[in-house]
Design a protein around this motif. Structure first.
Motif, PDB file in Angstrom:
ATOM      1  N   LEU A  20       0.862  -1.190   0.000  1.00  0.00           N
ATOM      2  CA  LEU A  20       0.000   0.000   0.000  1.00  0.00           C
ATOM      3  C   LEU A  20       0.896   1.238   0.000  1.00  0.00           C
ATOM      4  O   LEU A  20       1.072   1.924   1.000  1.00  0.00           O
ATOM      5  N   ASN A  21       1.470   1.544  -1.166  1.00  0.00           N
ATOM      6  CA  ASN A  21       2.525   2.556  -1.229  1.00  0.00           C
ATOM      7  C   ASN A  21       2.013   3.985  -1.118  1.00  0.00           C
ATOM      8  O   ASN A  21       2.799   4.931  -1.102  1.00  0.00           O
ATOM      9  N   ARG A  22       0.693   4.159  -1.008  1.00  0.00           N
ATOM     10  CA  ARG A  22       0.160   5.500  -0.774  1.00  0.00           C
ATOM     11  C   ARG A  22      -0.185   5.729   0.697  1.00  0.00           C
ATOM     12  O   ARG A  22      -0.678   6.796   1.062  1.00  0.00           O
ATOM     13  N   LEU A  23       0.074   4.739   1.518  1.00  0.00           N
ATOM     14  CA  LEU A  23      -0.306   4.790   2.935  1.00  0.00           C
ATOM     15  C   LEU A  23       0.468   5.885   3.661  1.00  0.00           C
ATOM     16  O   LEU A  23       1.683   6.023   3.511  1.00  0.00           O
ATOM     17  N   ARG A  24      -0.255   6.648   4.480  1.00  0.00           N
ATOM     18  CA  ARG A  24       0.360   7.676   5.319  1.00  0.00           C
ATOM     19  C   ARG A  24       0.231   7.348   6.807  1.00  0.00           C
ATOM     20  O   ARG A  24       1.118   7.681   7.581  1.00  0.00           O
ATOM     21  N   ASN A  25      -0.890   6.750   7.189  1.00  0.00           N
ATOM     22  CA  ASN A  25      -1.130   6.446   8.602  1.00  0.00           C
ATOM     23  C   ASN A  25      -1.522   4.979   8.745  1.00  0.00           C
ATOM     24  O   ASN A  25      -2.476   4.519   8.113  1.00  0.00           O
ATOM     25  N   LEU A  26      -0.802   4.256   9.603  1.00  0.00           N
ATOM     26  CA  LEU A  26      -1.079   2.852   9.871  1.00  0.00           C
ATOM     27  C   LEU A  26      -1.214   2.673  11.379  1.00  0.00           C
ATOM     28  O   LEU A  26      -0.273   2.922  12.131  1.00  0.00           O
ATOM     29  N   ASP A  27      -2.400   2.258  11.833  1.00  0.00           N
ATOM     30  CA  ASP A  27      -2.654   2.078  13.264  1.00  0.00           C
ATOM     31  C   ASP A  27      -3.312   0.714  13.492  1.00  0.00           C
ATOM     32  O   ASP A  27      -4.482   0.510  13.182  1.00  0.00           O
ATOM     33  N   LEU A  28      -2.510  -0.222  14.025  1.00  0.00           N
ATOM     34  CA  LEU A  28      -3.011  -1.558  14.373  1.00  0.00           C
ATOM     35  C   LEU A  28      -2.915  -1.782  15.883  1.00  0.00           C
ATOM     36  O   LEU A  28      -2.953  -2.928  16.347  1.00  0.00           O
ATOM     37  N   SER A  29      -2.833  -0.724  16.651  1.00  0.00           N
ATOM     38  CA  SER A  29      -2.511  -0.819  18.076  1.00  0.00           C
ATOM     39  C   SER A  29      -3.621  -1.467  18.892  1.00  0.00           C
ATOM     40  O   SER A  29      -4.788  -1.485  18.504  1.00  0.00           O
ATOM     41  N   ASN A  30      -3.210  -2.019  20.037  1.00  0.00           N
ATOM     42  CA  ASN A  30      -4.118  -2.571  21.046  1.00  0.00           C
ATOM     43  C   ASN A  30      -5.051  -3.640  20.484  1.00  0.00           C
ATOM     44  O   ASN A  30      -6.270  -3.542  20.558  1.00  0.00           O
ATOM     45  N   ASN A  31      -4.432  -4.656  19.915  1.00  0.00           N
ATOM     46  CA  ASN A  31      -5.110  -5.875  19.501  1.00  0.00           C
ATOM     47  C   ASN A  31      -4.315  -7.048  20.056  1.00  0.00           C
ATOM     48  O   ASN A  31      -3.612  -6.899  21.056  1.00  0.00           O
ATOM     49  N   ILE A  56       6.886   2.628   0.972  1.00  0.00           N
ATOM     50  CA  ILE A  56       5.809   3.557   1.326  1.00  0.00           C
ATOM     51  C   ILE A  56       6.443   4.916   1.596  1.00  0.00           C
ATOM     52  O   ILE A  56       6.739   5.281   2.734  1.00  0.00           O
ATOM     53  N   HIS A  57       6.639   5.678   0.556  1.00  0.00           N
ATOM     54  CA  HIS A  57       7.454   6.896   0.651  1.00  0.00           C
ATOM     55  C   HIS A  57       6.799   7.977   1.510  1.00  0.00           C
ATOM     56  O   HIS A  57       7.502   8.791   2.111  1.00  0.00           O
ATOM     57  N   ASN A  58       5.454   8.025   1.551  1.00  0.00           N
ATOM     58  CA  ASN A  58       4.770   9.117   2.239  1.00  0.00           C
ATOM     59  C   ASN A  58       4.299   8.744   3.639  1.00  0.00           C
ATOM     60  O   ASN A  58       3.518   9.478   4.249  1.00  0.00           O
ATOM     61  N   ASP A  89      15.230  -0.892   6.879  1.00  0.00           N
ATOM     62  CA  ASP A  89      15.044   0.218   5.938  1.00  0.00           C
ATOM     63  C   ASP A  89      13.985   1.208   6.394  1.00  0.00           C
ATOM     64  O   ASP A  89      13.518   2.034   5.620  1.00  0.00           O
ATOM     65  N   ILE A  90      13.602   1.141   7.654  1.00  0.00           N
ATOM     66  CA  ILE A  90      12.549   2.039   8.133  1.00  0.00           C
ATOM     67  C   ILE A  90      12.986   3.497   8.050  1.00  0.00           C
ATOM     68  O   ILE A  90      12.163   4.396   7.885  1.00  0.00           O
ATOM     69  N   GLY A  91      14.283   3.737   8.134  1.00  0.00           N
ATOM     70  CA  GLY A  91      14.780   5.103   8.075  1.00  0.00           C
ATOM     71  C   GLY A  91      14.660   5.743   6.710  1.00  0.00           C
ATOM     72  O   GLY A  91      14.908   6.944   6.567  1.00  0.00           O
ATOM     73  N   LEU A  92      14.263   4.941   5.702  1.00  0.00           N
ATOM     74  CA  LEU A  92      14.083   5.495   4.360  1.00  0.00           C
ATOM     75  C   LEU A  92      12.696   6.110   4.185  1.00  0.00           C
ATOM     76  O   LEU A  92      12.431   6.725   3.150  1.00  0.00           O
ATOM     77  N   CYS A  93      11.818   5.922   5.171  1.00  0.00           N
ATOM     78  CA  CYS A  93      10.505   6.591   5.153  1.00  0.00           C
ATOM     79  C   CYS A  93      10.705   7.978   5.774  1.00  0.00           C
ATOM     80  O   CYS A  93      10.399   8.214   6.949  1.00  0.00           O
ATOM     81  N   LEU A  94      11.223   8.882   4.995  1.00  0.00           N
ATOM     82  CA  LEU A  94      11.749  10.142   5.518  1.00  0.00           C
ATOM     83  C   LEU A  94      10.679  11.061   6.091  1.00  0.00           C
ATOM     84  O   LEU A  94      11.009  12.020   6.790  1.00  0.00           O
ATOM     85  N   HIS A  95       9.402  10.795   5.810  1.00  0.00           N
ATOM     86  CA  HIS A  95       8.344  11.671   6.304  1.00  0.00           C
ATOM     87  C   HIS A  95       7.752  11.189   7.621  1.00  0.00           C
ATOM     88  O   HIS A  95       6.801  11.804   8.125  1.00  0.00           O
ATOM     89  N   LEU A  96       8.295  10.109   8.175  1.00  0.00           N
ATOM     90  CA  LEU A  96       7.742   9.577   9.421  1.00  0.00           C
ATOM     91  C   LEU A  96       7.788  10.625  10.527  1.00  0.00           C
ATOM     92  O   LEU A  96       8.821  11.248  10.772  1.00  0.00           O
ATOM     93  N   ASN A  97       6.656  10.775  11.198  1.00  0.00           N
ATOM     94  CA  ASN A  97       6.545  11.746  12.286  1.00  0.00           C
ATOM     95  C   ASN A  97       6.288  11.082  13.630  1.00  0.00           C
ATOM     96  O   ASN A  97       6.646  11.630  14.672  1.00  0.00           O
TER      97      ASN A  97
END
Length: 980
Positions: free
Chosen positions: A219-230, A243-245, A263-271
């Motif tokens: 899903l290379n257009r994904l910006r927000n992924l939240d699977l928490s608390n399962n 997933i560049h964005n 390679d997580i550090g290549l997602c340069l927009h991670l906030n």
């Protein structure tokens, strides 16, 4: 009686309009929109009349509020009713809106489940049903996934599994949020087909099983992924860099394992990254150092190892860093000083060594937690920036040395200071009295020496003061009485001398007092017995003398809290005691030479000489001695009786429970602290709810305790507090916390929301939502003559809502939550007569849940108790609630109590209605105060009550079936089926 059904009126009206206007296609389409919206409105409760402009006499709905139409076609394209306080069900009327593109009903009180045949218009592109009370399953047909772009069903009570083919045609989907429900099972693998997805939120559900992240990385257009608390598991493979964005990854609260992608550090927009509370292992990927936009990084409570490298200094946007409770080693990188925006840094519970980096305390930090590591060196002095910002400082359980910097006293916002378990060899700086915001001060076991500063409590806000295990000398300062906010005072294992200051009796909030293993002497001030909130005291191994204060807490102290004081008078202690009573008069003026003191070096000749003097006592002296002897016998007798009924109080456990939760550093619940589940909630600054429990605010009393109304400020909703009875209620705080939090997660529009609790060993309080319209009991049986009786629509609403609330408790939780005590006093009403079930699940708080306890506990529910609750041989399940609901139906329809006593007879309402039904005269029992009611609703509802109150539990329907039956009874006449 109702002379006409609303839906028939609407239908006839619209048909008339249709023939008046002609049969062109546009008019037919316009009538479809009006018909659909009016039918949809008919299923709603609109307490504020927001939909008053929706008039069935209109041909065109485009001028109605909250409706938008396509200007070219004139068809309804958008219905937006967010936050209007609407309730009811999402009905079939919406199916008529065949050109609808936007349907937004969020932040309302819609309830019910989706029928398997229910289908929204295939044209919908944006659907928002979030923050409602919807429950049940979702099907793969209720919405057209091939056209939907935005789908938000979050914060409901939807359950079951997501169909595997639900995402077969999701190529247009941009936003998906199913968070805050009760979905279970695995995440469908077909979600990887949603190639346009920007935001995916499946958090706070019960999803489990393996997650194939290789599919999610597609899903290379994904910006927000939240699977928490399962309860999800799996590994994070490389490939995330596609997933560049990507801006946010929230995976906390699952069972993910393995190392983080290199390679997580290549997602340069991670906030924002949150990997906490999983089982991740290995070292942090070095590529993380490239994330110079990252502001939030949390990976606590995992199995991460290795050193924290210098690359962390490259994360210049970092504001929040939490890596606590892992297995990191090595030094804290000096480069962290380059993270100039850091405000929170938590590295506790690792194996970091070396000194604290120079310059780190020069940042504008708000919270520092380096506890439970292996740090050495001294505590750095803070900069002027730190003095203005720091609120929490925890350096406990390290090997720090040197003095405590006096500059700490200048931290104007400091609330929590823990330097315990270090080797500081320092006096306590008198500047600590300047800490106006300080509430917790923990200096245990730091090798501190010298006196306790007299002005340590000058701020008046200190709640916890722990100075145990040091070498403090001198007396306890008289100024300790200024610590008016203290609820834990612990000075044990020091070298304190002198007497216990009488000013300590001013500490009205004090709950725990630890003074053991010192050299305190003299008598215990009797005024300490006036401390009403005191729960635990330990004064063992001092040099105290005399009687104990007469209060319950002192008279019931355990032997371990008293021993080591040979001068104290207690039947628990062996040896002589020094009584603080007047000495008897002696006739011989030289008689003082004859008294036996602690020095027993008198010669034998002196003793003989004394005996030969034949000293006599006066009559008054004999009377005084006799009276004193009788008084002593009485005191001993009373103490022995108290011992026989004494509950052993483990002081150390109580103190640890109090401290651990007050510092918010562990998972154990606090002793004497208010816990609110919603962090945004408050009680207008009230930290001690005990002060609110007065007779003036009492609004009711029930099986489990007394209820009080707690008014809030003008911008906050009124709350209620239930002071629980103490008998048979769970006494272990961690068990109480666990059970109450389970109940706090039970959210539904027809359940009273549990917002928090207050716990001490002797007092438990639940904080709940407040229902302004009182209880159903008051509406039925305590109504003033000037108050109008309940109308039939309101009675049906109360029945229907209660049934939905019970169905939610029975069928949305495993194991089901059983109420055990369904009756009108436990059905509360909001301002619109919507029912809210109270006291649900409180039986979970009983220490022993069996038939005997339950039958005794609910004797007051005469007429409502299911037969099996009193029968040892029958298994108790949720069918006992169905029985209580059936009796409540009878009470609502007839207005009578379930059991009524006359002069010569007793009327059992259940049997009375059954006889009238068999005779065909059942309408004779309907409440005569109702002027209008529909026969075709009342009669089947009374028949339903008979089925619900069957003596055989298996013959009663489930609450889900009851809800379905009530829906059929309320269905408009043309579509109604015969229920019974």
């Amino acid at each position: 009686m109702y002379s006409v059904k609303f839906h028939w009126k609407v239908l006839i009206l619209l048909i008339s309009v249709f023939y008046c206007l002609g049969e062109n296609d546009m008019q037919v389409q316009l009538n479809d929109d009006v018909l659909g919206l009016i039918v949809f409105k008919s299923d709603l409760n609109d307490p504020s009349s927001y939909l008053a402009s929706w008039n069935e006499d209109d041909v065109n709905p485009c001028s109605w509020k909250f409706i938008q139409c396509n200007p070219q076609s004139g068809r309804v394209s958008e219905v937006s009713l967010d936050g209007l306080g609407l309730s009811g069900k999402i009905g079939i009327g919406l199916e008529k809106l065949q050109h609808l593109k936007v349907l937004s009903l969020s932040h309302n009180n819609f309830s019910g489940s989706f029928s398997p045949t229910f289908t929204l218009p295939s044209t919908i592109q944006r659907l928002n049903l979030s923050h409602n009370g919807l429950f049940g399953l979702i099907t793969n047909t209720f919405v057209n996934m091939s056209s939907i772009r935005f789908l938000d069903l979050s914060e409901n009570s939807l359950s079951g599994t997501i169909p595997e083919n639900f995402f077969d045609s999701c190529s247009s989907l941009h936003y998906l949020s199913l968070g805050g429900n009760m979905f279970e099972g695995s995440i469908p693998s077909t979600i990887s087909r949603c190639l346009s997805l920007n935001s995916l939120n499946l958090s706070n559900n019960r999803f489990s099983g393996y997650v194939d992240f290789n599919g999610i990385w597609l899903l290379n257009r994904l910006r927000n992924l939240d699977l928490s608390n399962n309860a999800l598991s799996g590994y994070l493979p490389n490939g995330i860099s596609a997933i560049h964005n990507l801006k946010e990854i929230l995976l906390h609260g699952n069972k993910f394992s393995g190392s983080l992608p290199s390679d997580i550090g290549l997602c340069l927009h991670l906030n924002r990254l949150d990997f906490s509370d999983n089982q991740f292992s290995g070292e942090l990927a070095e590529s993380l150092g490239r994330l110079n936009s990252l502001s939030y990084f949390k990976a606590s409570n995992n199995l991460l190892t290795g050193e924290l490298r210098q690359w962390i200094g490259n994360m210049t946007s970092l504001e929040y860093l939490e890596l606590s409770n892992n297995q990191f080693t090595g030094r804290i990188p000096q480069s962290m000083v380059s993270c100039a925006k850091l405000s929170v840094i938590r590295l506790g519970g690792n194996g970091f060594n070396g000194s604290i980096p120079e310059g780190l305390f020069g940042l504008g930090l708000e919270e520092i937690d380096f506890s439970d590591n292996d740090l050495i060196g001294s505590i750095p002095a803070g900069s002027s920036r730190l003095l203005e910002t720091l609120t929490n400082l925890d350096l406990s359980k390290n090997r720090l040395q040197g003095i405590i910097p006096a500059e700490i006293g200048l931290l104007s916002k400091l609330q929590y200071l823990n330097l315990s378990w270090n080797d500081l060899h320092s006096q306590i700086p008198p500047e600590f009295g300047l800490l106006q915001s300080l509430t917790v001060l923990d200096l245990r076991n730091i090798a501190a020496y010298g006196p306790i500063p007299a002005d340590i409590c000058d701020s008046g806000n200190l709640a916890i003061l722990e100075l145990d295990g040091n070498s403090l000398k001198g007396s306890i300062p008289e100024a300790i009485g200024n610590c008016s906010s203290l609820y834990l005072l612990s000075l044990s294992h020091n070298n304190l001398t002198g007497s216990i200051p009488r000013s300590m009796s001013k500490l009205n909030k004090l709950k725990i007092l630890k003074l053991e293993f010192n050299e305190l002497s003299g008598e215990i001030p009797m005024d300490l017995g006036m401390l009403q909130n005191l729960l635990a005291v330990n004064i063992s191994y001092n040099r105290l003398t005399g009687r104990l204060p007469t209060s319950t807490i002192f008279q019931n102290l355990d032997k371990t809290s008293l021993e080591g004081n040979l001068g104290l008078c207690s039947p628990l202690l062996k040896g002589p005691c020094t009584m603080n009573v007047p000495k008897p008069l002696v006739l011989d003026p030289n008689g003082h030479n004859n008294q036996i003191g602690p020095n027993r070096d008198r010669s034998e000749s002196s003793m003989s000489n004394t005996i030969r003097h034949h000293r006599f006592l006066s009559v008054s002296a004999i009377v005084a001695i006799s009276a004193s002897f009788v008084i002593m016998l009485g005191v001993v007798a009373i103490c022995l009786v108290n011992v026989s009924v004494r509950k052993r109080l483990s002081f150390v456990d109580s103190a640890l429970e109090s401290m651990c939760s007050s510092s918010s550093r562990s998972g154990c619940p606090p002793s004497g602290k208010l816990i609110l589940f919603d962090l945004n909630s408050s009680l207008d600054g009230i930290s001690n709810p005990e002060s609110l429990l007065n007779k003036a605010s009492e609004i009711g009393e029930g099986v489990f305790g007394t209820v009080y109304k707690i008014p809030q400020g003008s911008h906050r909703r009124t709350l209620a507090m239930k002071k629980l009875i103490t008998s048979n209620i769970i006494q272990y705080p961690e068990d109480f916390d666990r059970e109450v939090r389970i109940l706090g997660k039970a959210r539904h529009p027809n359940l009273i929301e549990l917002k928090g609790y207050y716990w001490t060993p002797h007092l438990q309080i639940l904080v709940t939502e407040y229902a302004p319209n009182g209880s159903l009991q008051s509406k039925l049986h305590e109504r003033l003559p000037s108050t109008p009786p309940l109308s039939w629509p309101n009675r049906f609403k109360i029945l229907f809502g209660t049934a939905k609330g019970l169905a939610h408790l029975h069928h949305s939780y495993r194991p089901p939550i059983i109420h055990y005590n369904i009756k009108p006093s436990n059905i509360l009403l909001d301002e619109n007569h919507n029912p809210k079930i109270s006291d649900f699940g409180l039986a979970r708080l009983l220490t022993k849940l069996d038939q005997h306890v339950m039958s005794n506990r609910f004797q007051s529910a005469l007429g409502y108790v299911a037969p099996e609750l009193a029968c040892q041989s029958l298994r108790v399940n949720e069918k006992c609630d169905v029985y209580g609901f059936g009796v409540m139906i009878l009470e609502l329809v007839t207005g009578r109590r379930p059991v009524e006593y006359g002069e010569d007879n007793v009327l059992i309402l259940n049997d009375h209605v059954r006889v009238l039904l068999e005779e065909g005269n059942v309408l004779e029992c309907v409440d005569p105060t109702m002027n209008e009611y529909p026969d075709d609703e009342v009669v089947p509802i009374l028949k339903l009550a008979m089925v619900c109150t069957s003596q055989i539990p298996s013959s009663r329907p489930s609450m889900t079936e009851v809800v379905q039956i009530l829906q059929l009874i309320k269905t408009p006449v043309p579509h109604r089926m015969e229920v019974f």
